[in-house]
Design an enzyme around this catalytic site. Structure first.
Site, mmCIF file in Angstrom:
data_model
loop_
_atom_site.group_PDB
_atom_site.id
_atom_site.type_symbol
_atom_site.label_atom_id
_atom_site.label_comp_id
_atom_site.label_asym_id
_atom_site.label_seq_id
_atom_site.Cartn_x
_atom_site.Cartn_y
_atom_site.Cartn_z
ATOM 1 N N LYS A 164 0.820 -1.224 0.000
ATOM 2 C CA LYS A 164 0.000 0.000 0.000
ATOM 3 C C LYS A 164 0.844 1.261 0.000
ATOM 4 O O LYS A 164 0.600 2.181 -0.760
ATOM 5 C CB LYS A 164 -0.845 0.100 1.289
ATOM 6 C CG LYS A 164 -1.993 -0.808 1.421
ATOM 7 C CD LYS A 164 -2.850 -0.414 2.621
ATOM 8 C CE LYS A 164 -2.136 -0.370 3.959
ATOM 9 N NZ LYS A 164 -1.746 -1.665 4.503
ATOM 10 N N ARG A 181 -9.233 1.800 8.518
ATOM 11 C CA ARG A 181 -8.883 0.409 8.801
ATOM 12 C C ARG A 181 -10.007 -0.302 9.544
ATOM 13 O O ARG A 181 -9.863 -1.482 9.863
ATOM 14 C CB ARG A 181 -7.625 0.372 9.680
ATOM 15 C CG ARG A 181 -6.339 0.094 8.921
ATOM 16 C CD ARG A 181 -5.221 0.140 9.926
ATOM 17 N NE ARG A 181 -4.046 -0.569 9.536
ATOM 18 C CZ ARG A 181 -2.946 0.003 9.089
ATOM 19 N NH1 ARG A 181 -2.891 1.279 8.898
ATOM 20 N NH2 ARG A 181 -1.887 -0.731 8.842
ATOM 21 N N ARG A 188 11.584 -6.876 5.193
ATOM 22 C CA ARG A 188 11.471 -5.416 5.166
ATOM 23 C C ARG A 188 12.501 -4.756 6.078
ATOM 24 O O ARG A 188 12.790 -5.267 7.153
ATOM 25 C CB ARG A 188 10.066 -5.014 5.639
ATOM 26 C CG ARG A 188 9.279 -4.606 4.470
ATOM 27 C CD ARG A 188 7.871 -4.295 4.528
ATOM 28 N NE ARG A 188 7.255 -3.684 5.658
ATOM 29 C CZ ARG A 188 6.044 -3.141 5.558
ATOM 30 N NH1 ARG A 188 5.411 -3.119 4.408
ATOM 31 N NH2 ARG A 188 5.471 -2.629 6.607
ATOM 32 N N ARG A 217 11.557 -3.223 11.642
ATOM 33 C CA ARG A 217 10.653 -2.532 12.559
ATOM 34 C C ARG A 217 10.008 -3.516 13.529
ATOM 35 O O ARG A 217 9.694 -4.634 13.149
ATOM 36 C CB ARG A 217 9.545 -1.840 11.758
ATOM 37 C CG ARG A 217 9.675 -0.349 11.688
ATOM 38 C CD ARG A 217 8.784 0.299 10.663
ATOM 39 N NE ARG A 217 7.427 -0.241 10.576
ATOM 40 C CZ ARG A 217 6.548 0.129 9.650
ATOM 41 N NH1 ARG A 217 6.877 1.033 8.749
ATOM 42 N NH2 ARG A 217 5.352 -0.384 9.616
ATOM 43 N N ARG A 231 -0.908 -8.835 13.263
ATOM 44 C CA ARG A 231 -1.414 -7.791 12.355
ATOM 45 C C ARG A 231 -2.293 -8.384 11.265
ATOM 46 O O ARG A 231 -3.280 -7.785 10.859
ATOM 47 C CB ARG A 231 -0.241 -7.023 11.731
ATOM 48 C CG ARG A 231 0.512 -6.203 12.763
ATOM 49 C CD ARG A 231 1.706 -5.502 12.157
ATOM 50 N NE ARG A 231 1.313 -4.403 11.292
ATOM 51 C CZ ARG A 231 2.126 -3.795 10.434
ATOM 52 N NH1 ARG A 231 3.366 -4.188 10.317
ATOM 53 N NH2 ARG A 231 1.705 -2.795 9.719
HETATM 54 P P1 AMP Z 1 1.129 1.180 8.744
HETATM 55 O O1 AMP Z 1 2.407 1.898 8.577
HETATM 56 O O2 AMP Z 1 -0.006 1.768 7.925
HETATM 57 O O3 AMP Z 1 1.235 -0.317 8.525
HETATM 58 O O4 AMP Z 1 0.663 1.394 10.274
HETATM 59 C C1 AMP Z 1 1.460 0.918 11.341
HETATM 60 C C2 AMP Z 1 0.601 0.777 12.588
HETATM 61 O O5 AMP Z 1 0.029 2.047 12.928
HETATM 62 C C3 AMP Z 1 -0.600 -0.166 12.481
HETATM 63 O O6 AMP Z 1 -0.260 -1.523 12.679
HETATM 64 C C4 AMP Z 1 -1.495 0.379 13.586
HETATM 65 O O7 AMP Z 1 -1.042 -0.018 14.868
HETATM 66 C C5 AMP Z 1 -1.277 1.885 13.482
HETATM 67 N N1 AMP Z 1 -2.253 2.488 12.547
HETATM 68 C C6 AMP Z 1 -1.981 3.109 11.368
HETATM 69 N N2 AMP Z 1 -3.110 3.537 10.785
HETATM 70 C C7 AMP Z 1 -4.129 3.181 11.612
HETATM 71 C C8 AMP Z 1 -5.541 3.327 11.559
HETATM 72 N N3 AMP Z 1 -6.148 3.902 10.517
HETATM 73 N N4 AMP Z 1 -6.261 2.830 12.605
HETATM 74 C C9 AMP Z 1 -5.672 2.249 13.644
HETATM 75 N N5 AMP Z 1 -4.353 2.050 13.754
HETATM 76 C C10 AMP Z 1 -3.580 2.513 12.760
#
Ligand code: AMP
Length: 214
Positions: A13, A88, A127, A160, A171
């Protein structure tokens, strides 16, 4: 153009969102990046978000929705935006619809990047991220020029916390339970488009562009 990127963690994404933003000259808004910047800056929001993120869970809706709704009201969003990692959950999607409908507009596309779980697990373990500038790499598919060093800023790259295998499994479960229902939600609104995310990054992007139109 207002675009939402959907897909499991590790589906690509973020990479595609950056490309879409640049091709259509609209801002890329990543909630994950916003939280990581807040963690780095030691803000109250960052402190609250970190415990959920490190465990592989979602940050509660109330900490996310207002943040995004405020962000998309900014001047640079007047011609649209790409949302990466938001919504999400169904309540987040409803909060977004409410904000967009309040100004008489609508989301144009929800792009679903489809990748099976097994492929996700293999991908995520490779990653690497730069915690200084936010750049991301993959040891096989998108390696840095020098092993474990960021091309952009020269900092050391790390796996990470939330990309570690145990966390990735959590996740993925969270994704299937809370985020996958958005596929039906946006199908019902006739704005869902799906691309095969197992293809190489350039092909995924050209498929997205073909669906979004020039
Ligand atoms: P990402 O970089 O988009 O994979 O986001 C990393 C982490 O941030 C996710 O695993 C969630 O813990 C948190 N996060 C990011 N966006 C959201 C969202 N829209 N709702 C809830 N948690 C989020």
């Amino acid at each position: 153009m207002k675009v939402i990127m959907l897909g499991a963690p590790g589906a690509g994404k973020g990479t595609q969102a950056v490309r879409v933003a640049s091709a259509y000259q609209i801002p890329h808004i990543s909630t994950g990046d916003i939280f990581r910047a807040n963690i780095k800056g030691g803000t109250e929001l960052g402190k609250k978000a970190k415990e959920y993120m490190d465990a592989g869970n979602l940050v509660p809706d109330e900490l996310v929705c207002d943040l995004v709704v405020d962000r998309i009201k900014k001047e640079d969003c007047k011609n649209g935006y790409v949302l990466d990692g938001f919504p999400r959950t169904i309540p987040q999607a409803e909060a977004l619809d409410k904000a967009v409908e309040a100004i008489g507009e609508k989301v144009d596309f929800a792009v679903n990047i489809d990748v099976p779980d097994e492929a996700i697990i293999t991908r995520m373990s490779g990653r690497r991220a730069c915690l200084t500038c936010g750049a991301t790499y993959h040891i096989e598919y998108n390696p840095p020029k020098k092993a474990d060093i960021c091309d952009t800023c020269g900092s050391a790259l790390v796996l990470r916390e939330d990309d570690k295998p145990e966390t990735v499994k959590t996740r993925l479960n969270v994704y299937h339970e809370q985020t996958q229902p958005l596929i039906d939600y946006y199908t019902g609104k006739n704005i869902l488009v799906t691309v095969d995310g197992t293809q190489n990054m350039d092909k995924v992007f050209s498929d997205i562009k073909a669906l979004l139109g020039e």
